[in-house]
Design a protein around this motif. Structure first.
Motif, PDB file in Angstrom:
ATOM      1  N   TYR A   4     -23.215  38.842 -98.848  1.00 38.78           N
ATOM      2  CA  TYR A   4     -22.487  37.812 -99.585  1.00 38.78           C
ATOM      3  C   TYR A   4     -23.386  36.608 -99.764  1.00 38.78           C
ATOM      4  O   TYR A   4     -24.150  36.245 -98.882  1.00 38.78           O
ATOM      5  N   SER A   5     -23.324  35.999-100.903  1.00 43.07           N
ATOM      6  CA  SER A   5     -24.240  34.906-101.245  1.00 43.07           C
ATOM      7  C   SER A   5     -24.254  33.839-100.167  1.00 43.07           C
ATOM      8  O   SER A   5     -23.224  33.241 -99.850  1.00 43.07           O
ATOM      9  N   GLY A   6     -25.430  33.585 -99.607  1.00 38.45           N
ATOM     10  CA  GLY A   6     -25.582  32.561 -98.591  1.00 38.45           C
ATOM     11  C   GLY A   6     -25.015  32.936 -97.248  1.00 38.45           C
ATOM     12  O   GLY A   6     -24.968  32.098 -96.351  1.00 38.45           O
ATOM     13  N   GLY A   7     -24.557  34.191 -97.069  1.00 35.55           N
ATOM     14  CA  GLY A   7     -23.881  34.544 -95.832  1.00 35.55           C
ATOM     15  C   GLY A   7     -24.484  35.734 -95.132  1.00 35.55           C
ATOM     16  O   GLY A   7     -25.655  36.072 -95.306  1.00 35.55           O
ATOM     17  N   TYR A   8     -23.647  36.390 -94.344  1.00 30.00           N
ATOM     18  CA  TYR A   8     -24.049  37.502 -93.497  1.00 30.00           C
ATOM     19  C   TYR A   8     -23.488  38.805 -94.038  1.00 30.00           C
ATOM     20  O   TYR A   8     -22.553  38.824 -94.835  1.00 30.00           O
ATOM     21  N   ASP A   9     -24.041  39.887 -93.554  1.00 30.36           N
ATOM     22  CA  ASP A   9     -23.423  41.179 -93.832  1.00 30.36           C
ATOM     23  C   ASP A   9     -22.104  41.306 -93.074  1.00 30.36           C
ATOM     24  O   ASP A   9     -21.127  41.845 -93.605  1.00 30.36           O
ATOM     25  N   ALA A  10     -22.076  40.837 -91.835  1.00 33.20           N
ATOM     26  CA  ALA A  10     -20.859  40.960 -91.021  1.00 33.20           C
ATOM     27  C   ALA A  10     -20.745  39.804 -90.050  1.00 33.20           C
ATOM     28  O   ALA A  10     -21.743  39.355 -89.474  1.00 33.20           O
ATOM     29  N   ILE A  11     -19.522  39.338 -89.878  1.00 36.22           N
ATOM     30  CA  ILE A  11     -19.185  38.367 -88.841  1.00 36.22           C
ATOM     31  C   ILE A  11     -18.277  39.068 -87.837  1.00 36.22           C
ATOM     32  O   ILE A  11     -17.328  39.759 -88.225  1.00 36.22           O
ATOM     33  N   VAL A  12     -18.572  38.903 -86.559  1.00 36.84           N
ATOM     34  CA  VAL A  12     -17.756  39.468 -85.487  1.00 36.84           C
ATOM     35  C   VAL A  12     -17.079  38.325 -84.749  1.00 36.84           C
ATOM     36  O   VAL A  12     -17.750  37.445 -84.209  1.00 36.84           O
ATOM     37  N   VAL A  13     -15.760  38.339 -84.732  1.00 40.00           N
ATOM     38  CA  VAL A  13     -14.987  37.309 -84.036  1.00 40.00           C
ATOM     39  C   VAL A  13     -14.528  37.878 -82.699  1.00 40.00           C
ATOM     40  O   VAL A  13     -13.774  38.845 -82.652  1.00 40.00           O
ATOM     41  N   GLY A  14     -15.017  37.264 -81.628  1.00 43.15           N
ATOM     42  CA  GLY A  14     -14.744  37.746 -80.276  1.00 43.15           C
ATOM     43  C   GLY A  14     -15.931  38.516 -79.746  1.00 43.15           C
ATOM     44  O   GLY A  14     -16.307  39.538 -80.320  1.00 43.15           O
ATOM     45  N   PHE A  39     -15.522  31.011 -76.020  1.00 37.77           N
ATOM     46  CA  PHE A  39     -15.980  30.740 -74.658  1.00 37.77           C
ATOM     47  C   PHE A  39     -17.451  31.104 -74.515  1.00 37.77           C
ATOM     48  O   PHE A  39     -18.098  31.536 -75.465  1.00 37.77           O
ATOM     49  N   GLY A  40     -17.977  30.954 -73.304  1.00 40.86           N
ATOM     50  CA  GLY A  40     -19.364  31.286 -73.031  1.00 40.86           C
ATOM     51  C   GLY A  40     -19.559  32.778 -72.845  1.00 40.86           C
ATOM     52  O   GLY A  40     -18.593  33.545 -72.797  1.00 40.86           O
ATOM     53  N   PRO A  41     -20.806  33.222 -72.710  1.00 38.18           N
ATOM     54  CA  PRO A  41     -21.090  34.655 -72.548  1.00 38.18           C
ATOM     55  C   PRO A  41     -20.492  35.208 -71.253  1.00 38.18           C
ATOM     56  O   PRO A  41     -20.563  34.573 -70.202  1.00 38.18           O
ATOM     57  N   ALA A  42     -19.894  36.391 -71.357  1.00 40.79           N
ATOM     58  CA  ALA A  42     -19.332  37.098 -70.195  1.00 40.79           C
ATOM     59  C   ALA A  42     -18.396  36.198 -69.389  1.00 40.79           C
ATOM     60  O   ALA A  42     -18.477  36.108 -68.165  1.00 40.79           O
ATOM     61  N   HIS A  43     -17.466  35.543 -70.090  1.00 40.69           N
ATOM     62  CA  HIS A  43     -16.551  34.594 -69.452  1.00 40.69           C
ATOM     63  C   HIS A  43     -15.414  35.331 -68.737  1.00 40.69           C
ATOM     64  O   HIS A  43     -15.273  36.557 -68.841  1.00 40.69           O
ATOM     65  N   ASP A  44     -14.607  34.550 -68.019  1.00 38.03           N
ATOM     66  CA  ASP A  44     -13.518  35.130 -67.228  1.00 38.03           C
ATOM     67  C   ASP A  44     -12.142  34.686 -67.718  1.00 38.03           C
ATOM     68  O   ASP A  44     -11.172  34.705 -66.978  1.00 38.03           O
ATOM     69  N   ARG A  45     -12.045  34.307 -68.985  1.00 39.66           N
ATOM     70  CA  ARG A  45     -10.790  33.799 -69.525  1.00 39.66           C
ATOM     71  C   ARG A  45      -9.922  34.883 -70.161  1.00 39.66           C
ATOM     72  O   ARG A  45      -8.766  34.623 -70.492  1.00 39.66           O
ATOM     73  N   GLY A  46     -10.499  36.055 -70.389  1.00 40.97           N
ATOM     74  CA  GLY A  46      -9.766  37.091 -71.103  1.00 40.97           C
ATOM     75  C   GLY A  46      -9.609  38.365 -70.306  1.00 40.97           C
ATOM     76  O   GLY A  46      -8.978  38.381 -69.241  1.00 40.97           O
ATOM     77  N   SER A  47     -10.246  39.443 -70.794  1.00 40.92           N
ATOM     78  CA  SER A  47     -10.039  40.766 -70.210  1.00 40.92           C
ATOM     79  C   SER A  47     -11.317  41.455 -69.766  1.00 40.92           C
ATOM     80  O   SER A  47     -11.248  42.549 -69.204  1.00 40.92           O
ATOM     81  N   ARG A 165     -31.575  41.099 -79.550  1.00 38.29           N
ATOM     82  CA  ARG A 165     -32.846  41.792 -79.740  1.00 38.29           C
ATOM     83  C   ARG A 165     -32.910  42.453 -81.116  1.00 38.29           C
ATOM     84  O   ARG A 165     -33.979  42.520 -81.738  1.00 38.29           O
ATOM     85  N   ALA A 166     -31.745  42.904 -81.610  1.00 30.60           N
ATOM     86  CA  ALA A 166     -31.693  43.548 -82.917  1.00 30.60           C
ATOM     87  C   ALA A 166     -31.545  42.553 -84.063  1.00 30.60           C
ATOM     88  O   ALA A 166     -31.475  42.961 -85.223  1.00 30.60           O
ATOM     89  N   GLY A 167     -31.462  41.259 -83.737  1.00 28.22           N
ATOM     90  CA  GLY A 167     -31.458  40.238 -84.777  1.00 28.22           C
ATOM     91  C   GLY A 167     -30.150  39.512 -84.993  1.00 28.22           C
ATOM     92  O   GLY A 167     -30.063  38.641 -85.878  1.00 28.22           O
ATOM     93  N   ALA A 168     -29.108  39.806 -84.213  1.00 24.85           N
ATOM     94  CA  ALA A 168     -27.825  39.122 -84.392  1.00 24.85           C
ATOM     95  C   ALA A 168     -27.917  37.673 -83.943  1.00 24.85           C
ATOM     96  O   ALA A 168     -28.637  37.338 -82.994  1.00 24.85           O
ATOM     97  N   ARG A 169     -27.186  36.802 -84.634  1.00 23.41           N
ATOM     98  CA  ARG A 169     -27.019  35.412 -84.209  1.00 23.41           C
ATOM     99  C   ARG A 169     -25.674  35.296 -83.515  1.00 23.41           C
ATOM    100  O   ARG A 169     -24.645  35.704 -84.064  1.00 23.41           O
ATOM    101  N   LEU A 170     -25.661  34.763 -82.312  1.00 21.34           N
ATOM    102  CA  LEU A 170     -24.454  34.707 -81.495  1.00 21.34           C
ATOM    103  C   LEU A 170     -24.140  33.265 -81.147  1.00 21.34           C
ATOM    104  O   LEU A 170     -24.963  32.570 -80.552  1.00 21.34           O
ATOM    105  N   HIS A 171     -22.952  32.818 -81.530  1.00 22.64           N
ATOM    106  CA  HIS A 171     -22.512  31.449 -81.277  1.00 22.64           C
ATOM    107  C   HIS A 171     -21.379  31.469 -80.251  1.00 22.64           C
ATOM    108  O   HIS A 171     -20.282  31.972 -80.554  1.00 22.64           O
ATOM    109  N   HIS A 172     -21.628  30.932 -79.082  1.00 20.58           N
ATOM    110  CA  HIS A 172     -20.591  30.795 -78.067  1.00 20.58           C
ATOM    111  C   HIS A 172     -20.088  29.353 -78.044  1.00 20.58           C
ATOM    112  O   HIS A 172     -20.741  28.442 -78.526  1.00 20.58           O
TER     113      HIS A 172
END
Length: 386
Positions: A4-14, A39-47, A165-172
Motif C-alpha cells: 500500500y502506498s507509503g505503508g507496509y505489506d502487513a500490520i500485526v496488532v498484538g 505493552f512491552g515484549p513478553a509482558h505479563d498483562r495478558g495470556s 532478524r527477518a526485517g519486521a519493525r516492532l513497536h511496543h
C-alpha cells in the motif's frame, strides 16, 4: 504483494504468542511487517506468561486439532533451533480421570483416530509408574510421549527476535485506537500515529472485544490464577511429566514437574471469573490458594507442601471454546486470530504459519474450518445483542 502506498505489506496488532509468531512468519516470507503492542515484549498483562504451558497431542477437546498439534510440534523444535532458545521440553504427559470422563475418553479418541503413541493405565499401574500421583481405584490414565512444556515468555522473545532478524519493525508501548478497511488496504490509528498496509492481522488477545468490536463476537475474558508451590521433595518432581487431572464434577486441574527454582506450578483449567482486561483484579486471595491446594493435595499430595507465589492470567473464551482463525467475514484484507479459550498457546507456531498463509495467499493448507467466526456458536442471539 503490491505494498500500500507509503505503508507496509502487513500490520500485526498484538505481539503476544500468536502475534509474535505471525510477525515472524510474515517477515520470513519477505513481506514488510509492522507489529504493534500496547505493552512491552513478553509482558505479563495478558495470556502469554507464567513460565510454562502444556503441549500435548492426544487432544480431548476435539480430534480435529491433532494435525495442527503435530505441525506445531515440528515448528516448536524448529523455532528452538532457529532462535537458539530452549522453547519446549518433551516430558511426556499423563491425563487422569474416570474412563468415561472427557479428559481420558476424549484424549483416547484423539489418540486412536490419529494413531498417536499412547498407553492406557489402570490405577495400580499409575501408582507404580508415577508414585507422586494418587489415583482412586476407579481412575485411569492416558499416557502420551509427545507432550511436554512450552515456555511462553521465551517463545514470545524468540519469535520477536526472529521477526526482527527477518526485517519486521516492532513497536511496543503503542496502543491501537482504531482501524479502517479502506477497500484498497487498511489504516491503523494508534496513540503514536497512523499507519497503512495491504493487510491487517488482529491478534489482540484479551482486548479482542475492543479491537474487533465491529464483528460482535461473543467473547468473554476470564480471570485465572497460576500457583507455584514448594513440593516436599523437589527431586521427586524433577522432569516429571505434565499432568491433567479430572476430579469431581469434571473439574480439571493441571500441573508440571519442578522448575529450575524447585517449585511446582499448578492451576485450574476452567471456572474462571468474567473480567475486564483493563481492571482485572490481580490480587490472589488466601481462599484461592486453599482451593487449589486442597484439590491437588488429594491427587498429587507431595506437590503442594508450601505455597510460594501466584499470578493472574487471562483466558479469552468463545462459547464453544474453539478458536477464531480466519479472514474477517466483512473485510478480505483483515485476518483474525483470537478467542483461544485458555488452550491455545501450544498452537502458537502453527497459528503463525496459518496467519501468514491467509495474509500472503488467501488460503491455508491447514484445517481451520472449526475456527470460522460465522459458525453457529458465535452467532449472537437477540438476547445476546440486547
Amino acid at each position: 504483494m503490491s505494498g500500500y502506498s507509503g505503508g507496509y505489506d502487513a500490520i500485526v496488532v498484538g505481539l503476544g504468542g500468536m502475534g509474535s509468531a505471525a510477525a515472524y512468519r510474515l517477515a520470513e516470507r519477505g513481506l514488510s511487517v509492522l507489529g504493534l503492542d500496547r505493552f512491552g515484549p513478553a509482558h505479563d498483562r495478558g495470556s502469554s506468561h507464567g513460565g510454562s504451558r502444556i503441549t500435548r497431542q492426544a487432544y480431548f477437546e476435539d480430534p480435529a486439532y491433532v494435525p495442527l498439534l503435530q505441525r506445531a510440534a515440528e515448528l516448536w523444535d524448529q523455532a528452538s533451533v532457529e532462535s537458539g532458545r530452549s522453547l519446549v521440553d518433551w516430558t511426556g504427559g499423563v491425563m487422569v480421570g474416570r474412563p468415561d470422563g472427557p479428559t481420558v475418553a476424549g484424549s483416547l479418541a484423539s489418540a486412536r483416530e490419529w494413531g498417536l503413541e499412547h498407553e492406557l493405565l489402570e490405577a495400580p499401574a499409575i501408582r507404580s509408574r508415577f508414585p507422586q500421583l494418587r489415583p482412586s481405584d476407579t481412575d485411569v490414565a492416558l499416557v502420551e510421549r509427545r507432550a511436554g512444556v512450552v515456555n511462553p515468555e521465551e517463545s514470545v522473545r524468540a519469535h520477536l527476535s526472529l521477526a526482527r532478524r527477518a526485517g519486521a519493525r516492532l513497536h511496543h508501548g503503542e496502543t491501537v485506537l482504531d482501524w479502517t478497511s479502506t477497500g484498497h488496504g487498511v489504516r491503523v490509528r494508534t496513540d503514536h500515529g497512523v499507519y497503512s498496509a495491504d493487510k491487517l492481522v488482529l491478534a489482540p488477545g484479551a482486548w479482542a472485544t475492543e479491537v474487533i468490536a465491529d464483528l460482535g463476537l461473543p467473547l468473554q475474558v476470564e480471570r485465572y490464577v497460576q500457583f507455584w508451590f514448594a513440593p516436599d521433595d523437589p527431586a521427586a518432581f524433577a522432569g516429571h511429566p505434565v499432568w491433567i487431572w479430572e476430579g469431581e464434577n469434571d473439574r480439571q486441574a493441571y500441573g508440571f514437574g519442578a522448575g529450575e527454582d524447585g517449585t511446582v506450578k499448578v492451576a485450574f483449567f476452567r471456572g474462571g471469573a468474567p473480567c475486564d482486561p483493563h481492571s482485572v483484579d490481580r490480587t490472589v486471595y488466601p481462599g484461592e490458594v486453599d482451593e487449589i491446594a486442597t484439590f491437588v493435595g488429594r491427587h498429587v499430595p507431595g506437590a503442594v507442601r508450601n505455597f510460594v507465589r501466584a499470578k493472574t492470567c487471562l483466558y479469552t473464551c468463545t462459547p464453544d471454546h474453539h478458536f477464531v482463525i480466519a479472514p474477517h467475514p466483512g473485510h478480505d484484507d483483515v485476518v483474525l486470530a483470537c478467542g483461544f479459550s485458555g488452550h491455545g498457546f501450544k498452537f502458537v507456531p502453527v497459528v503463525g504459519e496459518i496467519v501468514s498463509d491467509l495474509v500472503a495467499d488467501g488460503v491455508t493448507r491447514h484445517p481451520i474450518g472449526l475456527f470460522d467466526p460465522t459458525r453457529p456458536a458465535l452467532v449472537r442471539t437477540p438476547e445476546h445483542v440486547a
